[in-house]
Scaffold this motif. Structure first.
Motif, PDB file in Angstrom:
ATOM      1  N   THR A  31      50.139  29.906  26.928  1.00 23.03           N
ATOM      2  CA  THR A  31      51.582  30.108  26.805  1.00 23.03           C
ATOM      3  C   THR A  31      51.994  31.571  26.910  1.00 23.03           C
ATOM      4  O   THR A  31      53.163  31.866  27.153  1.00 23.03           O
ATOM      5  N   SER A  32      51.038  32.485  26.743  1.00 23.83           N
ATOM      6  CA  SER A  32      51.347  33.901  26.924  1.00 23.83           C
ATOM      7  C   SER A  32      51.133  34.357  28.362  1.00 23.83           C
ATOM      8  O   SER A  32      51.874  35.210  28.859  1.00 23.83           O
ATOM      9  N   PHE A  33      50.137  33.804  29.017  1.00 23.26           N
ATOM     10  CA  PHE A  33      49.817  34.266  30.374  1.00 23.26           C
ATOM     11  C   PHE A  33      50.541  33.486  31.467  1.00 23.26           C
ATOM     12  O   PHE A  33      50.765  34.018  32.556  1.00 23.26           O
ATOM     13  N   VAL A  34      50.896  32.251  31.201  1.00 22.94           N
ATOM     14  CA  VAL A  34      51.611  31.467  32.213  1.00 22.94           C
ATOM     15  C   VAL A  34      53.104  31.628  31.967  1.00 22.94           C
ATOM     16  O   VAL A  34      53.613  31.210  30.925  1.00 22.94           O
ATOM     17  N   PRO A  35      53.838  32.241  32.887  1.00 21.11           N
ATOM     18  CA  PRO A  35      55.291  32.383  32.692  1.00 21.11           C
ATOM     19  C   PRO A  35      55.964  31.018  32.694  1.00 21.11           C
ATOM     20  O   PRO A  35      55.384  30.011  33.137  1.00 21.11           O
ATOM     21  N   ARG A  36      57.167  30.966  32.206  1.00 24.83           N
ATOM     22  CA  ARG A  36      57.840  29.676  32.040  1.00 24.83           C
ATOM     23  C   ARG A  36      58.160  29.013  33.367  1.00 24.83           C
ATOM     24  O   ARG A  36      58.348  27.798  33.428  1.00 24.83           O
ATOM     25  N   ASP A  37      58.160  29.796  34.456  1.00 32.47           N
ATOM     26  CA  ASP A  37      58.339  29.198  35.779  1.00 32.47           C
ATOM     27  C   ASP A  37      57.016  29.121  36.548  1.00 32.47           C
ATOM     28  O   ASP A  37      57.000  28.885  37.746  1.00 32.47           O
ATOM     29  N   GLY A  38      55.903  29.306  35.836  1.00 31.60           N
ATOM     30  CA  GLY A  38      54.595  29.215  36.467  1.00 31.60           C
ATOM     31  C   GLY A  38      54.110  27.783  36.559  1.00 31.60           C
ATOM     32  O   GLY A  38      54.757  26.843  36.072  1.00 31.60           O
ATOM     33  N   LYS A  39      52.949  27.591  37.168  1.00 33.75           N
ATOM     34  CA  LYS A  39      52.360  26.267  37.311  1.00 33.75           C
ATOM     35  C   LYS A  39      50.846  26.402  37.254  1.00 33.75           C
ATOM     36  O   LYS A  39      50.270  27.295  37.884  1.00 33.75           O
ATOM     37  N   VAL A  40      50.202  25.500  36.512  1.00 33.30           N
ATOM     38  CA  VAL A  40      48.771  25.590  36.266  1.00 33.30           C
ATOM     39  C   VAL A  40      48.039  24.438  36.948  1.00 33.30           C
ATOM     40  O   VAL A  40      48.472  23.274  36.871  1.00 33.30           O
ATOM     41  N   LEU A  41      46.926  24.759  37.597  1.00 29.75           N
ATOM     42  CA  LEU A  41      45.964  23.754  38.030  1.00 29.75           C
ATOM     43  C   LEU A  41      44.906  23.673  36.938  1.00 29.75           C
ATOM     44  O   LEU A  41      44.171  24.642  36.706  1.00 29.75           O
ATOM     45  N   ILE A  42      44.838  22.542  36.243  1.00 28.81           N
ATOM     46  CA  ILE A  42      43.886  22.365  35.142  1.00 28.81           C
ATOM     47  C   ILE A  42      42.692  21.563  35.647  1.00 28.81           C
ATOM     48  O   ILE A  42      42.840  20.445  36.147  1.00 28.81           O
ATOM     49  N   LEU A  43      41.501  22.151  35.513  1.00 27.33           N
ATOM     50  CA  LEU A  43      40.270  21.466  35.901  1.00 27.33           C
ATOM     51  C   LEU A  43      39.773  20.671  34.698  1.00 27.33           C
ATOM     52  O   LEU A  43      39.504  21.235  33.639  1.00 27.33           O
ATOM     53  N   VAL A  44      39.651  19.373  34.873  1.00 25.04           N
ATOM     54  CA  VAL A  44      39.354  18.477  33.756  1.00 25.04           C
ATOM     55  C   VAL A  44      38.062  17.719  34.013  1.00 25.04           C
ATOM     56  O   VAL A  44      37.936  17.013  35.014  1.00 25.04           O
ATOM     57  N   ASN A  45      37.080  17.879  33.133  1.00 25.54           N
ATOM     58  CA  ASN A  45      35.952  16.942  33.080  1.00 25.54           C
ATOM     59  C   ASN A  45      35.495  16.741  31.637  1.00 25.54           C
ATOM     60  O   ASN A  45      34.317  16.652  31.342  1.00 25.54           O
TER      61      ASN A  45
ATOM     62  N   ALA B  26      49.534  43.288  30.307  1.00 25.65           N
ATOM     63  CA  ALA B  26      50.737  44.116  30.318  1.00 25.65           C
ATOM     64  C   ALA B  26      51.913  43.434  30.994  1.00 25.65           C
ATOM     65  O   ALA B  26      53.069  43.815  30.772  1.00 25.65           O
ATOM     66  N   GLU B  27      51.638  42.392  31.800  1.00 28.85           N
ATOM     67  CA  GLU B  27      52.695  41.677  32.517  1.00 28.85           C
ATOM     68  C   GLU B  27      53.228  40.467  31.759  1.00 28.85           C
ATOM     69  O   GLU B  27      54.098  39.757  32.262  1.00 28.85           O
ATOM     70  N   THR B  28      52.706  40.204  30.553  1.00 27.38           N
ATOM     71  CA  THR B  28      53.004  38.939  29.875  1.00 27.38           C
ATOM     72  C   THR B  28      54.174  39.023  28.890  1.00 27.38           C
ATOM     73  O   THR B  28      54.506  38.012  28.266  1.00 27.38           O
ATOM     74  N   GLU B  29      54.791  40.157  28.741  1.00 30.78           N
ATOM     75  CA  GLU B  29      55.872  40.287  27.763  1.00 30.78           C
ATOM     76  C   GLU B  29      56.988  39.272  28.054  1.00 30.78           C
ATOM     77  O   GLU B  29      57.440  39.135  29.182  1.00 30.78           O
ATOM     78  N   GLY B  30      57.366  38.543  27.013  1.00 34.54           N
ATOM     79  CA  GLY B  30      58.448  37.571  27.143  1.00 34.54           C
ATOM     80  C   GLY B  30      58.022  36.191  27.569  1.00 34.54           C
ATOM     81  O   GLY B  30      58.847  35.266  27.581  1.00 34.54           O
ATOM     82  N   ASN B  31      56.747  35.996  27.909  1.00 33.59           N
ATOM     83  CA  ASN B  31      56.301  34.666  28.338  1.00 33.59           C
ATOM     84  C   ASN B  31      56.187  33.681  27.184  1.00 33.59           C
ATOM     85  O   ASN B  31      56.541  32.507  27.315  1.00 33.59           O
ATOM     86  N   ALA B  32      55.664  34.135  26.055  1.00 35.68           N
ATOM     87  CA  ALA B  32      55.379  33.231  24.941  1.00 35.68           C
ATOM     88  C   ALA B  32      56.667  32.654  24.372  1.00 35.68           C
ATOM     89  O   ALA B  32      57.693  33.335  24.304  1.00 35.68           O
ATOM     90  N   ASN B  33      56.592  31.388  23.957  1.00 34.55           N
ATOM     91  CA  ASN B  33      57.736  30.771  23.298  1.00 34.55           C
ATOM     92  C   ASN B  33      57.391  30.323  21.880  1.00 34.55           C
ATOM     93  O   ASN B  33      57.970  29.398  21.346  1.00 34.55           O
TER      94      ASN B  33
END
Length: 383
Positions: free
Chosen positions: A81-95, A219-226
Motif C-alpha cells: 500500500t506504500s509502494f503501489v500508488p492508488r492508480d497503480g496495478k499489480v500482477l500478483i504471482l500466486v502459488n 522517495a517516490e512513495t509519499e502520499g501513496n499509503a492510505n
C-alpha cells in the motif's frame, strides 16, 4: 528404544515450523531487561538492527530498512500500500496462500490487480510473466513470493526480477521465509521493496516485520499509503529525522533481533545459516523417505525451509494423533494447508541442528510403530 523428549537449550519443545521458531538462549535472555524507547541506548540498538538488516540484504548505500510493528503480514501490507500508488496495478504471482493474501490486501485497499496462478507445487513461468506484462501495459508492479511456505517451494526470484526489470516494471518481494537463509542480494536482484520478519531465518522472536527499500523508489512513495500506521514513507522520514519510532516500538523484539543478527553474522551470514538449514533439510528428507514418506516437491524445487509430506493412506494414520504423540516427545510440527494434496509440514529452520532433525526422524519412527502404521505411502501411490 524409546525416544526421550527433545528440548531446546532452554528446555522448551523444538519448533519444527516456519515460524515462530526455536531461538537461542542468548536471544531469549536479552529480553529480561527494560529499555526506554527514547533513551539513547535503545535508539542505538534500533539503528544497529536497521543497519544489520540492510547488510544482510547486501544493500549498503542503496537501500534502507523500515521496520514495522506486528507480524510479517503487517509489513507486506505496508509494502504493497506504500509502494503501489492508488492508480497503480499489480500482477500478483500466486502459488500458495501468501500470494492469495496479497490479493486480499489489494482488495481492502482498492489497488487494482490481476493474478497469474500456478498450482502450489509449480513455480511461475518467467516467460509467461513477460507475456502478461507485454499484454497489459497498465501493470505497474509485480508481487512475488520468494519461498511459499504453503508448500515450501522456492520460486525463481532472480529470473523474475530480471524479467520485471527488462519490462520496465517494479518488483515487490515477500521474502518472509527465505530472507537470511537463501540468497537474494540487492546488488544482483533488482527490487523496489522486500518484506521479511524478525522471527524467521534471522531467528529472532515474533512481533516485528521490516521492509528493505530501494532508497530511490522509497522517495517516490509519499502520499501513496492510505493507512497512517502502515505508511512506510512516513515511518522512514520520522526515523531518519530522530532515529525513533513514530509509535511505541516492540522494544524487546528489537533488542532480541539485535542479538539474533549478531549470531547470524557469527554463523557466517547467509552462507552459514543457509548451509545449516540445507543440511537439516537433507537429514529430514532422507530420513522420512527411508520411512516411506513422499515429499510433495522434487528436490530441485524444494527450499530448505519447510518440507511438505504427503499423508500416509494407511488407515491407522491420523494426523491429530501423530501430531500429539510427536508433541509429547518435544517436536511441534505443522498441519498442511494445500489444496493439491492431503499433507503435513515439518520445518528445518530456527536454532536446530542435524542431531535435532535426526531425533525428529527417530521420534516419527517410534510414533508410527505405536500407531500401527506400516505403510507411509500416500493414497495415489498406495493403491
Amino acid at each position: 528404544m524409546t525416544v526421550r523428549p527433545a528440548a531446546s537449550e532452554t528446555g522448551d519443545p523444538l519448533l519444527l515450523t516456519p515460524g515462530p521458531l526455536t531461538t537461542s538462549k542468548a536471544v531469549k535472555e536479552v529480553m529480561v531487561h527494560d529499555w526506554g524507547s527514547r533513551d539513547q541506548a535503545f535508539i542505538d540498538i534500533n539503528q544497529a538492527v536497521r543497519d544489520g538488516v540492510v547488510k544482510v540484504a547486501g544493500g549498503e548505500r542503496t537501500h534502507t530498512c523500515v521496520p514495522m510493528q506486528g507480524s510479517g503480514t503487517f509489513s507486506v501490507e505496508a509494502m504493497i500500500t506504500s509502494f503501489v500508488p492508488r492508480d497503480g496495478k499489480v500482477l500478483i504471482l500466486v502459488n500458495g496462500a501468501y500470494g492469495k493474501r496479497a490479493g486480499k490486501i489489494c482488495d481492502y485497499h482498492a489497488r487494482a490487480y490481476v493474478t497469474y496462478e500456478t498450482p502450489e507445487d509449480t513455480p511461475p513461468s518467467v516467460e509467461e510473466i513477460g507475456r502478461l506484462l507485454d499484454e497489459d501495459k497498465e501493470i505497474t508492479h509485480v508481487f512475488a513470493v520468494h519461498c511459499e511456505t504453503t508448500s515450501g517451494i522456492l520460486n525463481p526470484i532472480k529470473a523474475i526480477a530480471d524479467m520485471v526489470q527488462a519490462k520496465g516494471r517494479r518488483l515487490l518481494v515477500d521474502s518472509m521465509s527465505a530472507f537470511g537463509a537463501l540468497p537474494i542480494d540487492a546488488k544482483s536482484v533488482h527490487y523496489d521493496a522486500l518484506a521479511a520478519s524478525s522471527n524467521k531465518c534471522l531467528e529472532g522472536i515474533p512481533g516485528m516485520g521490516f521492509v528493505v527499500c530501494r532508497l530511490s523508489a522509497l522517495a517516490e512513495t509519499e502520499g501513496n499509503a492510505n493507512a497512517l500506521t502502515l505508511d512506510l514513507f512516513d515511518q522512514w522520514k520520522s526515523m531518519e529525522a530522530n532515529k525513533q519510532w513514530r509509535f511505541t516500538p516492540p522494544i524487546h523484539v528489537i533488542v532480541s533481533l539485535d542479538q539474533a543478527i549478531k549470531e547470524f553474522f557469527a554463523e557466517g551470514g547467509v552462507e552459514g545459516r543457509g548451509g545449516r538449514y540445507a543440511n537439516n533439510c537433507r537429514v529430514l528428507v532422507e530420513g522420512m523417505r527411508d520411512l516411506g514418506f513422499e515429499t510433495l516437491l522434487p528436490d530441485d524445487l524444494q527450499a530448505p525451509i519447510i518440507i511438505t509430506f504427503h499423508k500416509p493412506a494407511d488407515a491407522n494414520f491420523h494426523f491429530e494423533t501423530f501430531y500429539n504423540m510427536l508433541a509429547e516427545r518435544g517436536y511441534l510440527i505443522y498441519p498442511g494447508k494445500l489444496t493439491v494434496a492431503d499433507s503435513f509440514r515439518i520445518g528445518c529452520i530456527g536454532r536446530l541442528h542435524e542431531s535435532h532433525m535426526q531425533g525428529a526422524v527417530d521420534a516419527v519412527r517410534e510414533v508410527l510403530r505405536e500407531m500401527g502404521v506400516s505403510n507411509c505411502a500416500p493414497a495415489r501411490a498406495a493403491e
